[in-house]
Design an enzyme around this catalytic site. Structure first.
Site, PDB file in Angstrom:
ATOM      1  N   GLY A  87       0.808  -1.221   0.000  1.00 26.64           N
ATOM      2  CA  GLY A  87       0.000   0.000   0.000  1.00 26.64           C
ATOM      3  C   GLY A  87       0.841   1.272   0.000  1.00 26.64           C
ATOM      4  O   GLY A  87       2.071   1.224  -0.090  1.00 26.64           O
TER       5      GLY A  87
ATOM      6  N   VAL B 225       1.427   3.417   2.450  1.00 25.26           N
ATOM      7  CA  VAL B 225       2.310   3.465   3.613  1.00 25.26           C
ATOM      8  C   VAL B 225       3.363   2.360   3.506  1.00 25.26           C
ATOM      9  O   VAL B 225       4.544   2.574   3.789  1.00 25.26           O
ATOM     10  CB  VAL B 225       1.485   3.347   4.911  1.00 25.26           C
TER      11      VAL B 225
ATOM     12  N   CYS C 121      -2.436  10.861  10.579  1.00 27.69           N
ATOM     13  CA  CYS C 121      -1.434  11.682   9.889  1.00 27.69           C
ATOM     14  C   CYS C 121      -1.618  13.187  10.136  1.00 27.69           C
ATOM     15  O   CYS C 121      -0.632  13.914  10.252  1.00 27.69           O
ATOM     16  CB  CYS C 121      -1.423  11.353   8.402  1.00 27.69           C
TER      17      CYS C 121
ATOM     18  N   SER D 281      -3.011  11.048  -0.947  1.00 24.72           N
ATOM     19  CA  SER D 281      -2.286   9.832  -0.550  1.00 24.72           C
ATOM     20  C   SER D 281      -2.724   9.374   0.836  1.00 24.72           C
ATOM     21  O   SER D 281      -2.530   8.209   1.186  1.00 24.72           O
ATOM     22  CB  SER D 281      -0.776  10.050  -0.589  1.00 24.72           C
ATOM     23  N   GLY D 282      -3.322  10.254   1.615  1.00 28.60           N
ATOM     24  CA  GLY D 282      -3.808   9.873   2.942  1.00 28.60           C
ATOM     25  C   GLY D 282      -4.964   8.894   2.892  1.00 28.60           C
ATOM     26  O   GLY D 282      -5.291   8.266   3.891  1.00 28.60           O
TER      27      GLY D 282
ATOM     28  N   HIS E  67      -0.272  17.120   4.364  1.00 28.84           N
ATOM     29  CA  HIS E  67      -1.503  17.640   4.963  1.00 28.84           C
ATOM     30  C   HIS E  67      -1.217  19.025   5.553  1.00 28.84           C
ATOM     31  O   HIS E  67      -0.331  19.185   6.412  1.00 28.84           O
ATOM     32  CB  HIS E  67      -1.981  16.728   6.098  1.00 28.84           C
TER      33      HIS E  67
ATOM     34  N   THR F 293       2.616  10.649   4.563  1.00 28.39           N
ATOM     35  CA  THR F 293       3.054   9.242   4.509  1.00 28.39           C
ATOM     36  C   THR F 293       4.454   9.048   5.088  1.00 28.39           C
ATOM     37  O   THR F 293       4.883   7.918   5.278  1.00 28.39           O
ATOM     38  CB  THR F 293       3.005   8.658   3.083  1.00 28.39           C
TER      39      THR F 293
HETATM   40  P1  NAP Z   1      -3.582   1.276   1.108  1.00 31.93           P
HETATM   41  O1  NAP Z   1      -2.731   1.983   0.109  1.00 31.93           O
HETATM   42  O2  NAP Z   1      -4.995   1.006   0.762  1.00 31.93           O
HETATM   43  O3  NAP Z   1      -2.849  -0.116   1.495  1.00 31.93           O
HETATM   44  C1  NAP Z   1      -3.486  -1.069   2.315  1.00 31.93           C
HETATM   45  C2  NAP Z   1      -2.595  -2.276   2.518  1.00 31.93           C
HETATM   46  O4  NAP Z   1      -3.332  -3.224   3.310  1.00 31.93           O
HETATM   47  C3  NAP Z   1      -2.194  -2.990   1.230  1.00 31.93           C
HETATM   48  O5  NAP Z   1      -0.895  -3.520   1.360  1.00 31.93           O
HETATM   49  C4  NAP Z   1      -3.210  -4.119   1.136  1.00 31.93           C
HETATM   50  O6  NAP Z   1      -2.706  -5.272   0.437  1.00 31.93           O
HETATM   51  C5  NAP Z   1      -3.383  -4.472   2.605  1.00 31.93           C
HETATM   52  N1  NAP Z   1      -4.682  -5.126   2.806  1.00 31.93           N
HETATM   53  C6  NAP Z   1      -5.911  -4.650   2.482  1.00 31.93           C
HETATM   54  N2  NAP Z   1      -6.871  -5.578   2.767  1.00 31.93           N
HETATM   55  C7  NAP Z   1      -6.204  -6.650   3.274  1.00 31.93           C
HETATM   56  C8  NAP Z   1      -6.628  -7.936   3.726  1.00 31.93           C
HETATM   57  N3  NAP Z   1      -7.919  -8.299   3.732  1.00 31.93           N
HETATM   58  N4  NAP Z   1      -5.678  -8.796   4.172  1.00 31.93           N
HETATM   59  C9  NAP Z   1      -4.371  -8.442   4.185  1.00 31.93           C
HETATM   60  N5  NAP Z   1      -3.914  -7.245   3.746  1.00 31.93           N
HETATM   61  C10 NAP Z   1      -4.825  -6.364   3.297  1.00 31.93           C
HETATM   62  O7  NAP Z   1      -3.634   2.078   2.503  1.00 31.93           O
HETATM   63  P2  NAP Z   1      -2.536   3.078   3.139  1.00 31.93           P
HETATM   64  O8  NAP Z   1      -2.842   4.481   2.802  1.00 31.93           O
HETATM   65  O9  NAP Z   1      -1.185   2.526   2.864  1.00 31.93           O
HETATM   66  O10 NAP Z   1      -2.874   2.960   4.693  1.00 31.93           O
HETATM   67  C11 NAP Z   1      -2.491   1.816   5.440  1.00 31.93           C
HETATM   68  C12 NAP Z   1      -2.868   2.028   6.897  1.00 31.93           C
HETATM   69  O11 NAP Z   1      -2.145   3.148   7.422  1.00 31.93           O
HETATM   70  C13 NAP Z   1      -4.346   2.328   7.113  1.00 31.93           C
HETATM   71  O12 NAP Z   1      -4.768   1.727   8.307  1.00 31.93           O
HETATM   72  C14 NAP Z   1      -4.366   3.846   7.204  1.00 31.93           C
HETATM   73  O13 NAP Z   1      -5.470   4.319   7.915  1.00 31.93           O
HETATM   74  C15 NAP Z   1      -3.058   4.125   7.920  1.00 31.93           C
HETATM   75  N6  NAP Z   1      -2.466   5.435   7.674  1.00 31.93           N
HETATM   76  C16 NAP Z   1      -2.329   5.922   6.417  1.00 31.93           C
HETATM   77  C17 NAP Z   1      -1.726   7.158   6.214  1.00 31.93           C
HETATM   78  C18 NAP Z   1      -1.549   7.755   4.849  1.00 31.93           C
HETATM   79  O14 NAP Z   1      -1.138   8.934   4.766  1.00 31.93           O
HETATM   80  N7  NAP Z   1      -1.804   7.030   3.768  1.00 31.93           N
HETATM   81  C19 NAP Z   1      -1.224   7.874   7.305  1.00 31.93           C
HETATM   82  C20 NAP Z   1      -1.363   7.344   8.580  1.00 31.93           C
HETATM   83  C21 NAP Z   1      -1.965   6.124   8.749  1.00 31.93           C
HETATM   84  P3  NAP Z   1      -3.090  -5.554  -1.124  1.00 31.93           P
HETATM   85  O15 NAP Z   1      -2.249  -4.612  -1.945  1.00 31.93           O
HETATM   86  O16 NAP Z   1      -2.694  -6.965  -1.305  1.00 31.93           O
HETATM   87  O17 NAP Z   1      -4.554  -5.300  -1.262  1.00 31.93           O
END
Ligand code: NAP
Length: 353
Positions: A16, A18, A151, A181-182, A245, A331
């Site tokens: 993903g 992150v 974030c 990206s968040g 952000h 991120t």
């Molecule tokens: P993302 O791009 O949607 O990535 C999600 C990840 O989780 C992917 O590696 C995905 O794998 C995996 N995943 C989804 N469903 C799954 C399942 N059923 N079983 C196992 N793995 C699964 O999300 P992200 O933005 O990176 O965010 C990840 C986490 O960090 C979230 O909890 C988010 O709230 C938190 N966060 C994000 C940010 C930000 O700025 N983006 C900041 C702080 C916190 P696949 O590729 O195989 O689907």
């Protein structure tokens, strides 16, 4: 440490937004090396290069590209586990790996407000790691979970921390402008966000911004977290920016402070990571920028490798005491970089399994 002596780590949710930042930031890390990558059944069994669809501006290292992605729940050899999992699966999966004796360092929201889980920003509340001993009594095999904040909260809490310490913060009103990206790679359709601002972010975003800083700025006392007493009102918006952000904040202090003292307090802020010289620590956690039209996401989000929070436009507020603009790379400082800094603090305290 030589390359082979570096501590092996696993990344949950490695494919993903992150997860990819973890891979990027750990590529040359002096203490940690990526040993295992884990994602959903959609990705498991593929090479990381095939599964991830690498989207960052640096090259994906060849050795990581060739790794086979493991499925969530697989046996891991690493005892240090970073989680960038979607919140739909993060809660149970992180408990599971903690019960197997791992230190799970998570970005997900699921365990942030748990009664014995640190919501850690090493510059702000390093003493909260004392809560780990309580968790180790409930998880098997001495495992535990440490989380980093939402974030936007990361930027706000770092900017408020020195003010809370020196003057006390009574109330904050903040409006955020949050990058796409968040929401994760598939989070916001381009057709919905281009030429637009969306005045809503799901998943309880405003509630998180109103609650998490109270835990972060509070204390771990007699085996429980005590919230700081400040009140926060948050309004959130998704804007067509890729990373970074931005938020405006109006602040009411408990004591009186001239603007010059507020600025000096922000600029001189340092904490445990700077004292310890942790590898990912910014030299200055807060960069105060003088220009009247800064900070801006595109120009300022990458300060100190994306680990510094930028603050500007400090001025009097006709409703509360003063107002300012805060920027955080969501991120990096707001996610993967924050988790890595947390792990560095834990390593320096001898708390990694
Ligand atoms: P993302 O791009 O949607 O990535 C999600 C990840 O989780 C992917 O590696 C995905 O794998 C995996 N995943 C989804 N469903 C799954 C399942 N059923 N079983 C196992 N793995 C699964 O999300 P992200 O933005 O990176 O965010 C990840 C986490 O960090 C979230 O909890 C988010 O709230 C938190 N966060 C994000 C940010 C930000 O700025 N983006 C900041 C702080 C916190 P696949 O590729 O195989 O689907």
């Amino acid at each position: 440490m030589t390359a082979s002596e570096r501590i092996p780590v696993a990344i949950l949710g490695a494919t993903g937004s992150v997860g990819q930042r973890f891979i990027q930031l750990l590529a040359d890390h002096p203490w940690f090396r990526v040993a295992e990558v884990v994602a959903s059944d959609r990705s498991a069994g593929k090479t990381y290069g095939e599964a991830a669809g690498w989207r960052l501006e640096t090259l994906l290292p060849d050795d990581i590209a060739a790794m086979t992605v493991k499925n969530l729940g697989a046996d891991l050899t690493s005892r240090l586990v970073f989680s960038g999992l979607d919140s739909s699966v993060a809660g149970d999966a992180e408990d599971d790996y903690a019960n197997r004796g791992c230190a799970v360092i998570s970005n997900a929201r699921n365990h942030r407000m748990d009664a014995d889980v640190p919501l850690l920003i090493p510059e702000v509340n390093a003493s909260h790691v004392d809560a780990i001993a309580t968790q180790q009594q409930r998880f098997r095999n001495h495992g535990y979970i440490v989380t980093n904040p939402n974030c936007s909260v990361m930027g706000l809490a770092i900017a408020l921390a020195p003010l809370e310490k020196e003057f006390g913060v009574e109330a904050v009103h903040t409006t955020t402008m949050q990058a796409i990206s968040g929401a994760g790679y598939a989070g916001v359709a381009s057709y919905a966000i281009l030429d637009n601002v969306i005045p809503y972010i799901g998943g309880g975003e405003e509630d998180k911004i109103e609650a998490e800083p109270r835990k972060i700025l509070g204390s771990w006392t007699n085996g429980r977290f005590e919230d700081a007493p400040l009140k926060i009102s948050a309004q959130v918006n998704r804007v067509p920016v890729i990373d970074g952000h931005l938020m405006t904040a109006s602040v009411k202090l408990r004591g009186r402070a001239p603007l010059d003292d507020v600025r000096r307090c922000l600029e001189s802020f340092t904490g445990e990571p700077q004292r310890l010289g942790l590898p990912s620590a910014p030299r200055h956690p807060i960069h105060y920028i003088d220009a009247q039209d800064r900070p801006q996401p595109r120009l300022d989000r990458d300060r100190e490798g994306g680990m510094a929070v930028s603050v500007g436009r400090l001025r009097a507020c006709p409703l509360l005491d003063f107002r300012m603009v805060v920027l955080v790379h969501n991120t990096i400082r707001g996610a993967a970089g924050a988790a890595i800094l947390n792990a560095e603090l834990l390593h320096s305290r001898g708390l990694l399994p």
